[in-house]
Write a protein that holds these residues in place. Structure first.
Motif, PDB file in Angstrom:
ATOM      1  N   GLY A 101      26.949   0.560  -4.990  1.00 16.03           N
ATOM      2  CA  GLY A 101      26.104   1.687  -4.566  1.00 16.03           C
ATOM      3  C   GLY A 101      25.161   1.277  -3.447  1.00 16.03           C
ATOM      4  N   ASN A 102      24.360   2.234  -3.012  1.00 20.85           N
ATOM      5  CA  ASN A 102      23.370   1.940  -1.967  1.00 20.85           C
ATOM      6  C   ASN A 102      22.093   1.422  -2.618  1.00 20.85           C
ATOM      7  OD1 ASN A 102      24.513   2.435   0.558  1.00 20.85           O
ATOM      8  ND2 ASN A 102      24.138   4.634   0.437  1.00 20.85           N
ATOM      9  N   SER A 103      22.154   0.222  -3.194  1.00 19.46           N
ATOM     10  CA  SER A 103      20.970  -0.332  -3.854  1.00 19.46           C
ATOM     11  C   SER A 103      20.060  -0.980  -2.826  1.00 19.46           C
ATOM     12  CB  SER A 103      21.381  -1.398  -4.869  1.00 19.46           C
ATOM     13  OG  SER A 103      22.031  -0.790  -5.951  1.00 19.46           O
ATOM     14  N   VAL A 127      29.036  -0.303   0.927  1.00 20.63           N
ATOM     15  CA  VAL A 127      30.297   0.401   1.176  1.00 20.63           C
ATOM     16  C   VAL A 127      29.985   1.597   2.059  1.00 20.63           C
ATOM     17  CG1 VAL A 127      32.231   1.664   0.136  1.00 20.63           C
ATOM     18  CG2 VAL A 127      31.187  -0.248  -1.101  1.00 20.63           C
ATOM     19  N   SER A 128      30.616   1.659   3.197  1.00 21.79           N
ATOM     20  CA  SER A 128      30.363   2.799   4.077  1.00 21.79           C
ATOM     21  C   SER A 128      31.647   3.529   4.415  1.00 21.79           C
ATOM     22  CB  SER A 128      29.690   2.348   5.368  1.00 21.79           C
ATOM     23  OG  SER A 128      29.557   3.466   6.225  1.00 21.79           O
ATOM     24  N   GLY A 129      31.487   4.823   4.597  1.00 22.29           N
ATOM     25  CA  GLY A 129      32.643   5.625   5.005  1.00 22.29           C
ATOM     26  C   GLY A 129      32.718   6.941   4.272  1.00 22.29           C
ATOM     27  N   VAL A 182      22.618  -5.491   5.059  1.00 20.62           N
ATOM     28  CA  VAL A 182      23.394  -5.087   6.241  1.00 20.62           C
ATOM     29  C   VAL A 182      23.804  -3.616   6.129  1.00 20.62           C
ATOM     30  CG1 VAL A 182      25.588  -5.472   7.450  1.00 20.62           C
ATOM     31  CG2 VAL A 182      24.138  -7.422   6.849  1.00 20.62           C
ATOM     32  N   LYS A 183      24.146  -3.194   4.922  1.00 19.12           N
ATOM     33  CA  LYS A 183      24.491  -1.769   4.748  1.00 19.12           C
ATOM     34  C   LYS A 183      23.269  -0.885   5.022  1.00 19.12           C
ATOM     35  CE  LYS A 183      26.607   2.039   3.742  1.00 19.12           C
ATOM     36  NZ  LYS A 183      25.857   2.996   3.058  1.00 19.12           N
ATOM     37  N   MET A 184      22.116  -1.355   4.585  1.00 16.26           N
ATOM     38  CA  MET A 184      20.891  -0.587   4.832  1.00 16.26           C
ATOM     39  C   MET A 184      20.652  -0.432   6.341  1.00 16.26           C
ATOM     40  SD  MET A 184      17.034  -1.714   3.796  1.00 16.26           S
ATOM     41  CE  MET A 184      16.930  -2.926   5.110  1.00 16.26           C
ATOM     42  N   ILE A 189      20.816   2.606  11.545  1.00 17.03           N
ATOM     43  CA  ILE A 189      21.457   2.912  12.838  1.00 17.03           C
ATOM     44  C   ILE A 189      22.122   4.287  12.759  1.00 17.03           C
ATOM     45  CG2 ILE A 189      23.274   2.192  14.444  1.00 17.03           C
ATOM     46  CD1 ILE A 189      22.669  -0.729  13.647  1.00 17.03           C
ATOM     47  N   GLU A 190      22.708   4.573  11.607  1.00 15.21           N
ATOM     48  CA  GLU A 190      23.349   5.895  11.388  1.00 15.21           C
ATOM     49  C   GLU A 190      22.321   7.020  11.597  1.00 15.21           C
ATOM     50  OE1 GLU A 190      25.681   6.226   7.639  1.00 15.21           O
ATOM     51  OE2 GLU A 190      24.404   7.934   7.180  1.00 15.21           O
ATOM     52  N   TYR A 191      21.126   6.823  11.076  1.00 14.27           N
ATOM     53  CA  TYR A 191      20.063   7.830  11.250  1.00 14.27           C
ATOM     54  C   TYR A 191      19.775   8.034  12.744  1.00 14.27           C
ATOM     55  CZ  TYR A 191      18.262   8.422   6.419  1.00 14.27           C
ATOM     56  OH  TYR A 191      18.087   8.743   5.099  1.00 14.27           O
ATOM     57  N   ALA A 192      19.607   6.915  13.462  1.00 16.34           N
ATOM     58  CA  ALA A 192      19.260   7.018  14.881  1.00 16.34           C
ATOM     59  C   ALA A 192      20.410   7.632  15.668  1.00 16.34           C
ATOM     60  CB  ALA A 192      18.907   5.635  15.432  1.00 16.34           C
ATOM     61  N   GLN A 260      17.284  13.286   3.151  1.00 14.18           N
ATOM     62  CA  GLN A 260      17.459  11.836   3.266  1.00 14.18           C
ATOM     63  C   GLN A 260      17.375  11.217   1.881  1.00 14.18           C
ATOM     64  OE1 GLN A 260      14.208   9.747   5.267  1.00 14.18           O
ATOM     65  NE2 GLN A 260      13.149  11.680   5.574  1.00 14.18           N
ATOM     66  N   LYS A 261      18.336  10.323   1.642  1.00 15.70           N
ATOM     67  CA  LYS A 261      18.360   9.683   0.325  1.00 15.70           C
ATOM     68  C   LYS A 261      17.500   8.433   0.302  1.00 15.70           C
ATOM     69  CE  LYS A 261      22.722  11.417  -1.418  1.00 15.70           C
ATOM     70  NZ  LYS A 261      23.771  11.214  -0.401  1.00 15.70           N
ATOM     71  N   GLY A 262      17.180   7.879   1.446  1.00 16.58           N
ATOM     72  CA  GLY A 262      16.220   6.774   1.432  1.00 16.58           C
ATOM     73  C   GLY A 262      16.588   5.524   2.194  1.00 16.58           C
ATOM     74  N   ALA A 287      11.612  12.093  12.322  1.00 25.88           N
ATOM     75  CA  ALA A 287      12.119  13.398  12.779  1.00 25.88           C
ATOM     76  C   ALA A 287      12.659  14.190  11.584  1.00 25.88           C
ATOM     77  CB  ALA A 287      13.201  13.212  13.838  1.00 25.88           C
ATOM     78  N   ARG A 288      13.319  13.492  10.663  1.00 26.58           N
ATOM     79  CA  ARG A 288      13.810  14.181   9.462  1.00 26.58           C
ATOM     80  C   ARG A 288      12.626  14.664   8.614  1.00 26.58           C
ATOM     81  NH1 ARG A 288      19.295  11.556   6.815  1.00 26.58           N
ATOM     82  NH2 ARG A 288      20.296  10.977   8.746  1.00 26.58           N
ATOM     83  N   SER A 289      11.618  13.800   8.502  1.00 19.29           N
ATOM     84  CA  SER A 289      10.463  14.190   7.674  1.00 19.29           C
ATOM     85  C   SER A 289       9.789  15.416   8.267  1.00 19.29           C
ATOM     86  CB  SER A 289       9.441  13.048   7.600  1.00 19.29           C
ATOM     87  OG  SER A 289      10.073  11.863   7.207  1.00 19.29           O
TER      88      SER A 289
HETATM   89  C1  6PG Z   1      27.889   5.718   4.524  1.00 18.82           C
HETATM   90  C2  6PG Z   1      26.735   6.642   4.404  1.00 18.82           C
HETATM   91  C3  6PG Z   1      26.434   6.895   2.968  1.00 18.82           C
HETATM   92  C4  6PG Z   1      25.604   8.123   2.733  1.00 18.82           C
HETATM   93  C5  6PG Z   1      24.188   7.990   3.134  1.00 18.82           C
HETATM   94  C6  6PG Z   1      23.560   9.293   3.498  1.00 18.82           C
HETATM   95  O1  6PG Z   1      27.709   4.708   5.180  1.00 18.82           O
HETATM   96  O2  6PG Z   1      28.935   6.027   3.973  1.00 18.82           O
HETATM   97  O3  6PG Z   1      25.621   6.110   5.026  1.00 18.82           O
HETATM   98  O4  6PG Z   1      25.887   5.725   2.445  1.00 18.82           O
HETATM   99  O5  6PG Z   1      26.183   9.206   3.333  1.00 18.82           O
HETATM  100  O6  6PG Z   1      23.517   7.454   2.028  1.00 18.82           O
HETATM  101  O7  6PG Z   1      22.253   9.017   3.623  1.00 18.82           O
HETATM  102  P1  6PG Z   1      21.137  10.096   3.736  1.00 18.82           P
HETATM  103  O8  6PG Z   1      21.297  11.046   2.593  1.00 18.82           O
HETATM  104  O9  6PG Z   1      19.904   9.302   3.618  1.00 18.82           O
HETATM  105  O10 6PG Z   1      21.349  10.753   5.042  1.00 18.82           O
END
Ligand code: 6PG
Length: 479
Positions: A101-103, A127-129, A182-184, A189-192, A260-262, A287-289
């Motif tokens: 998970g996203n711990s 794990v991303s995707g 690294v996933k964090m 970067i995904e946010y930006a 945003q999940k965090g 910007a999300r806040s």
């Molecule tokens: C990924 C995503 C995944 C999830 C995010 C969404 O890499 O597959 O990042 O982990 O979609 O947790 O994050 P927010 O809800 O914070 O946008």
């Protein structure tokens, strides 16, 4: 036949990862707190491979080959600890608990240390995707001990996405919480990345009057060039989508407050703790806040002046925006990678930035053509102090710079917020500035708090007797 891996927690990510293992020829033992979910998964997809249905964690563990590999796919936080507590008495030395998970990486560090004392391996795996990636091949970022990777790595590499050259988008990152760290940062970067896309969209819409359908075309074209990436590709999809109920572009019907999940927030918090200037990532979280403060914004719309300056858009405004997006995107990657360098120092992780960029090439949300070049930038002995210093990127930014400045200026003049476009530019200019006003900051700190300063012309630490005769004295460093 015993299972090679067990998965507990069969919500969509857990279920899809379990299916991915099974589709790749592994026998997978399944467990979920409520058996109904296990049965639903088996009813829908049981024919995809070899699954073993279990009702309890005892049964799950009993069905695993040794060393046992148990993957926990439950909500980050307390639920992970609770499953670990239940598993520990059931496991033997050398067994591996995997948290997919996203711990938070500090939780992972804590758990890894505690379980190592009991002779168990604990592997935090980024794990991303998204859902589709989990099923068809995600990008996988495992931490934990190198020894655990020997028993776990081959399975993870098998189910991961593969880059163009066939390399698995999975590699051992480093010890304890490195994988989750690294996933964090990936998520930061995904946010930006998403925010700069949003700023480009807003500028094209509000300054140039380009409707979503027209922009869908533009983003599709952009996806053919240096911006080519999953997020640009799906931007074209979302902008081109028409809401069935209203006939309007869906983007006009969706409430403009981002959730945003965090993980983005965690990236920024860690950046602050480590003194790593992740300003673009921070602005994207803020910007999300701000977007979520809908009631406050409603008042702002009534009471705040919005005087703007008239501007004539440059003929090639769309191309200008593309270049601003590209340059800002590079900055957010540079900031994320800089943070990885800081973390490596802080936690003693040997992070190979070329390998990390490599495993983001496919499967993950930030996958982009650009990552091949980022990988090349950190190959071998070349370890630039900042991504932007490598010739490939400094030249790319130099090319984009005039357009980037024009776009930021236009955004300011028209009152269109572009926080990541502009803060990335400020970061870039900050990096290249000969003298920063930090000298004045130091003077002020010394004035009100005797915090001392260093001089440009000689070694040592100094303090000016501001409330006395204003002579300078050598001082203890209270920097
Ligand atoms: C990924 C995503 C995944 C999830 C995010 C969404 O890499 O597959 O990042 O982990 O979609 O947790 O994050 P927010 O809800 O914070 O946008």
């Amino acid at each position: 036949m015993p299972a090679q891996i067990g998965v507990t927690g069969l919500a969509v990510m857990g279920a899809n990862l379990a299916r991915n293992f099974a589709r790749n020829g592994y026998t997978v033992a399944l467990h979920n707190r409520s058996v109904a979910k296990t049965d639903a998964l088996l009813a829908a997809h049981g024919d995809e491979g070899d699954f073993i249905r279990t009702e309890t964690l005892e049964e799950l563990v009993a069905n695993l080959e040794s060393p046992r590999r148990v993957m926990i796919m439950v909500k980050a936080g307390g639920p992970v600890d609770s499953v670990i507590d239940q598993l520990v008495p059931l496991l033997d030395e050398g067994d591996i608990i995997i948290d997919g998970g996203n711990s938070h990486y500090t939780d992972t560090r804590r758990r890894e240390a505690a379980l190592a004392e009991k002779g168990l391996h604990f592997v935090g795996v980024g794990v991303s995707g998204g859902e589709e990636g989990a099923l068809l091949g995600p990008s996988i970022m495992p931490g934990g001990s190198a020894e655990s990777y020997k028993a776990l790595g081959p399975l993870l590499e098998k189910i991961s996405a593969k880059a163009d050259d066939g390399t698995p988008c999975c590699a051992w990152i480093s010890t304890d919480g490195a994988g989750h760290f690294v996933k964090m940062v990936h998520n930061g970067i995904e946010y930006a990345d998403m925010q700069v896309i949003g700023e480009a969209y807003d500028l094209l819409r509000s300054a140039a009057g380009l409707e979503p359908a027209a922009q869908a075309e533009i983003f599709s074209q952009w996806n053919e060039g240096e911006l080519s990436s999953f997020l640009i590709e799906i931007t074209a999809e979302v902008l081109g989508h028409v809401d069935a109920a209203t006939g309007k572009p869906l983007v006009d019907v969706i409430q403009d407050s981002a959730g945003q999940k965090g993980t983005g927030r965690w990236t920024v918090q860690s950046g602050l703790d480590m003194g790593s200037p992740v300003s673009a990532i921070a602005e994207s979280v803020f910007a999300r806040s701000l977007s979520s403060q809908r009631e406050i914004r409603a008042v702002g719309q009534q009471v705040l002046a919005g005087e703007t300056t008239e501007v004539t858009l440059p003929e090639n405004f769309v191309e200008d925006v593309r270049q601003a997006l590209f340059a800002s995107k590079l900055v957010s990657y540079a900031q994320g990678l800089d943070m990885l360098t800081s973390a490596a120092g802080e936690y003693g992780w040997e992070l190979k930035l070329d390998e990390i960029a490599g495993l983001w090439r496919e499967g993950c949300i930030i996958r982009a053509a650009l990552l091949k070049d980022i990988m090349a930038a950190y190959k071998g002995d070349a370890q630039p102090a900042n991504l932007l210093f490598t010739p490939a990127f400094s030249e790319a930014i130099a090319k984009a710079l005039p357009a980037w400045r024009r776009v930021v200026a236009i955004a300011v003049q028209l009152g269109i917020p572009a926080p990541v476009f502009s803060s990335s530019l400020a970061y870039y200019d900050g990096l290249r500035r000969d003298r920063l006003p930090a000298a004045l900051t130091q003077g002020l700190r010394d004035f009100f708090g005797a915090h001392t300063y260093r001089r440009t012309d000689k070694e040592g630490t100094f303090h000016t007797l501001w409330s006395g005769d204003r002579t300078e004295i050598a001082a203890e460093d209270t920097h």
